[in-house]
Design an enzyme around this catalytic site. Sequence first.
Site, PDB file in Angstrom:
ATOM      1  N   CYS A 123       7.104 -21.787 -30.815  1.00 30.92           N
ATOM      2  CA  CYS A 123       6.029 -21.895 -31.416  1.00 30.92           C
ATOM      3  C   CYS A 123       5.138 -20.380 -32.402  1.00 30.92           C
ATOM      4  O   CYS A 123       5.377 -19.097 -31.609  1.00 30.92           O
ATOM      5  CB  CYS A 123       5.214 -22.430 -30.069  1.00 30.92           C
ATOM      6  SG  CYS A 123       3.295 -23.175 -30.494  1.00 30.92           S
ATOM      7  N   CYS A 135       4.993 -28.352 -18.291  1.00 27.64           N
ATOM      8  CA  CYS A 135       4.645 -28.331 -19.401  1.00 27.64           C
ATOM      9  C   CYS A 135       4.393 -27.032 -19.812  1.00 27.64           C
ATOM     10  O   CYS A 135       3.976 -26.045 -18.635  1.00 27.64           O
ATOM     11  CB  CYS A 135       3.070 -28.310 -18.954  1.00 27.64           C
ATOM     12  SG  CYS A 135       2.536 -30.625 -18.723  1.00 27.64           S
ATOM     13  N   GLY A 139       6.751 -25.944 -29.953  1.00 26.36           N
ATOM     14  CA  GLY A 139       6.014 -26.222 -30.766  1.00 26.36           C
ATOM     15  C   GLY A 139       5.068 -27.006 -31.166  1.00 26.36           C
ATOM     16  O   GLY A 139       4.337 -27.415 -29.899  1.00 26.36           O
ATOM     17  N   CYS A 148      -0.095 -19.127 -27.471  1.00 24.79           N
ATOM     18  CA  CYS A 148      -1.367 -19.479 -26.498  1.00 24.79           C
ATOM     19  C   CYS A 148      -0.885 -18.249 -25.023  1.00 24.79           C
ATOM     20  O   CYS A 148      -0.178 -18.567 -24.731  1.00 24.79           O
ATOM     21  CB  CYS A 148      -1.366 -20.924 -25.794  1.00 24.79           C
ATOM     22  SG  CYS A 148      -1.681 -21.842 -27.001  1.00 24.79           S
ATOM     23  N   SER A 187      -4.580 -30.504 -26.792  1.00 27.83           N
ATOM     24  CA  SER A 187      -4.792 -29.544 -25.927  1.00 27.83           C
ATOM     25  C   SER A 187      -6.313 -28.511 -25.674  1.00 27.83           C
ATOM     26  O   SER A 187      -6.264 -27.670 -26.914  1.00 27.83           O
ATOM     27  CB  SER A 187      -4.175 -28.502 -25.925  1.00 27.83           C
ATOM     28  OG  SER A 187      -2.215 -29.337 -26.128  1.00 27.83           O
ATOM     29  N   ASN A 207      -8.633 -27.387 -22.714  1.00 28.94           N
ATOM     30  CA  ASN A 207      -8.036 -25.856 -21.958  1.00 28.94           C
ATOM     31  C   ASN A 207      -9.418 -24.809 -21.759  1.00 28.94           C
ATOM     32  O   ASN A 207      -9.738 -23.961 -21.146  1.00 28.94           O
ATOM     33  CB  ASN A 207      -6.964 -24.882 -22.232  1.00 28.94           C
ATOM     34  CG  ASN A 207      -5.741 -26.023 -22.343  1.00 28.94           C
ATOM     35  OD1 ASN A 207      -5.686 -26.806 -21.739  1.00 28.94           O
ATOM     36  ND2 ASN A 207      -4.695 -25.189 -23.214  1.00 28.94           N
ATOM     37  N   CYS A 224       1.379 -19.685 -22.041  1.00 26.87           N
ATOM     38  CA  CYS A 224       2.480 -20.665 -21.754  1.00 26.87           C
ATOM     39  C   CYS A 224       3.675 -20.106 -22.516  1.00 26.87           C
ATOM     40  O   CYS A 224       3.277 -19.326 -23.611  1.00 26.87           O
ATOM     41  CB  CYS A 224       1.973 -22.061 -24.217  1.00 26.87           C
ATOM     42  SG  CYS A 224       2.896 -22.503 -24.460  1.00 26.87           S
ATOM     43  N   GLU A 280      14.364 -27.610 -26.772  1.00 30.61           N
ATOM     44  CA  GLU A 280      14.630 -28.609 -25.285  1.00 30.61           C
ATOM     45  C   GLU A 280      14.199 -29.890 -25.742  1.00 30.61           C
ATOM     46  O   GLU A 280      12.770 -30.034 -26.066  1.00 30.61           O
ATOM     47  CB  GLU A 280      14.048 -27.722 -24.139  1.00 30.61           C
ATOM     48  CG  GLU A 280      15.275 -26.250 -23.613  1.00 30.61           C
ATOM     49  CD  GLU A 280      14.610 -25.335 -22.749  1.00 30.61           C
ATOM     50  OE1 GLU A 280      15.712 -24.920 -21.244  1.00 30.61           O
ATOM     51  OE2 GLU A 280      13.079 -25.297 -22.495  1.00 30.61           O
ATOM     52  N   CYS A 311      10.158 -36.228 -23.836  1.00 36.11           N
ATOM     53  CA  CYS A 311       9.273 -35.297 -24.452  1.00 36.11           C
ATOM     54  C   CYS A 311       9.490 -34.290 -25.207  1.00 36.11           C
ATOM     55  O   CYS A 311      11.030 -33.825 -25.023  1.00 36.11           O
ATOM     56  CB  CYS A 311       8.863 -34.026 -23.178  1.00 36.11           C
ATOM     57  SG  CYS A 311       6.790 -33.101 -23.576  1.00 36.11           S
TER      58      CYS A 311
HETATM   59  N1  SAH Z   1       1.240 -27.555 -29.015  1.00 34.91           N
HETATM   60  C1  SAH Z   1       1.326 -28.777 -28.744  1.00 34.91           C
HETATM   61  C2  SAH Z   1       2.350 -29.230 -28.800  1.00 34.91           C
HETATM   62  C3  SAH Z   1       2.967 -28.898 -26.985  1.00 34.91           C
HETATM   63  S1  SAH Z   1       1.879 -29.528 -25.146  1.00 34.91           S
HETATM   64  C4  SAH Z   1      -0.125 -28.303 -27.932  1.00 34.91           C
HETATM   65  O1  SAH Z   1      -0.630 -27.324 -27.389  1.00 34.91           O
HETATM   66  O2  SAH Z   1      -0.982 -29.203 -27.382  1.00 34.91           O
HETATM   67  C5  SAH Z   1       2.370 -28.278 -24.241  1.00 34.91           C
HETATM   68  C6  SAH Z   1       0.813 -28.513 -23.474  1.00 34.91           C
HETATM   69  O3  SAH Z   1       1.209 -28.154 -21.932  1.00 34.91           O
HETATM   70  C7  SAH Z   1       0.086 -28.535 -24.408  1.00 34.91           C
HETATM   71  O4  SAH Z   1      -1.181 -29.469 -23.474  1.00 34.91           O
HETATM   72  C8  SAH Z   1      -0.522 -27.292 -23.114  1.00 34.91           C
HETATM   73  O5  SAH Z   1      -1.553 -26.423 -23.078  1.00 34.91           O
HETATM   74  C9  SAH Z   1       0.017 -27.446 -21.872  1.00 34.91           C
HETATM   75  N2  SAH Z   1       0.980 -25.941 -21.542  1.00 34.91           N
HETATM   76  C10 SAH Z   1       1.373 -24.636 -21.961  1.00 34.91           C
HETATM   77  N3  SAH Z   1       1.448 -23.925 -20.994  1.00 34.91           N
HETATM   78  C11 SAH Z   1       1.162 -24.352 -19.554  1.00 34.91           C
HETATM   79  C12 SAH Z   1       1.048 -23.731 -19.074  1.00 34.91           C
HETATM   80  N4  SAH Z   1       1.629 -22.601 -17.720  1.00 34.91           N
HETATM   81  N5  SAH Z   1       1.115 -24.615 -17.200  1.00 34.91           N
HETATM   82  C13 SAH Z   1       0.168 -26.289 -17.628  1.00 34.91           C
HETATM   83  N6  SAH Z   1       0.296 -26.638 -18.735  1.00 34.91           N
HETATM   84  C14 SAH Z   1       0.773 -26.172 -20.096  1.00 34.91           C
HETATM   85 FE1  SF4 Z   2       2.597 -23.284 -28.714  1.00 33.47          FE
HETATM   86 FE2  SF4 Z   2       1.136 -25.603 -27.608  1.00 33.47          FE
HETATM   87 FE3  SF4 Z   2       2.030 -23.479 -26.082  1.00 33.47          FE
HETATM   88 FE4  SF4 Z   2       0.443 -23.131 -27.876  1.00 33.47          FE
HETATM   89  S1  SF4 Z   2       0.081 -24.816 -26.191  1.00 33.47           S
HETATM   90  S2  SF4 Z   2       1.878 -21.889 -27.784  1.00 33.47           S
HETATM   91  S3  SF4 Z   2       0.845 -24.970 -29.762  1.00 33.47           S
HETATM   92  S4  SF4 Z   2       3.152 -25.088 -27.940  1.00 33.47           S
END
Ligand code: SAH
Ligand code: SF4
Length: 341
Positions: free
Chosen positions: A110, A332, A159, A114, A213, A215, A117, A90, A103
Amino acid sequence: MQNIKDLTLTEIEQHLTSSGEKPYKALQVFVWVFHRGVGSFDEMTDLSKELRERLKENFYISRPKILASEKSKDGTTKLLLELEDKNCIECVLIPEEERLTLCISSQAGCPLDCGFCMTGKGGFVRDLKLSEMVDQVFAAKTLLSANQNITNLVLMGIGEPLLNYDGVVKFLNIAVHQKGLGFAPRRVTVSTSGIVPMIERLGKETKVNLAISLNATTDEMRSRLMPINKKYPLKALLDVCRKYPAARNRHITFEYILMQGINDSMEDAKRLTKLLEGIRCKINLIPFNPFPGSEFTRPSEKTILSFQKILLDNKYAAIIRASKGQDISAACGQLKGKLKK
Ligand code: SAH
Ligand code: SF4
């Protein structure tokens, strides 16, 4: 047969010279493929018929395949693209006042899992190829009206970009090449969960912006939320950020998802101000976006504002970012795609 969109300018040049062509013709081919985005070799009218025929014998030009597109009530559009091996990824077009951001995904799935996510929950298949990242841009362009242009690129889709380092850097070079996709480097951002050695290389080898990221503010919590933290803990991560070349217009963005009772205390906010000391940065506070089966919730508005206030009082640029496209699972952490394993 190879997809010509998988070749860099240097590789096109190598191919042409090895078959006795003049190297300067590589730039002509490159412009047709990446700048003008033509769908056939016959459209490359400034190349000789013979050269076009020879290119046809060795290469094809992919066309992005849009399986579905969905538009949110806030204007965000999510595209589902099918890859040649039938996996789906996507990408998301996000209109804001003066920007139109695309984006982009860098992997099918991935591997990092996490806890907050949804992307990570779906498993991992493989890295995306150069052509598959480029075709996300071309696919999105087919949805634009005549007066619209994509102004910014963020690698924040599906990813972990820095685990597909070589592919991603090839893509970034074409993205910022004047005669490629033509984006200014300061309008391109790579987001990472913190692959420390690759952050260092990215800083040396490209001019794009970096987003981390983050967090969490302790190793204990960050390792719980983001297992990659066990390999690259906070100190190593922030050290490499301190060294990231901060040229003009180039700053680091720290993304901080706020989750109730997890990382939203005032102690967290204060620790965050200490952790980031000395780094030219801005902080994006993202209230957690829920997805089916997710175990976290977003904090109250009051908590979010108090958290932000502590950062602002300590002279940090801290913005609360409501991610767009929640009604179509385009926000996100909500991207998933469809994977064939
Ligand atoms: N893997 C990379 C690129 C993907 S970015 C990374 O993690 O940075 C995805 C972004 O969305 C990241 O900043 C992550 O912290 C954020 N994200 C993931 N799950 C989320 C959620 N449930 N709510 C809000 N942000 C989220
Ligand atoms: Fe992968 Fe980024 Fe999601 Fe973590 S936040 S699972 S690194 S896409």
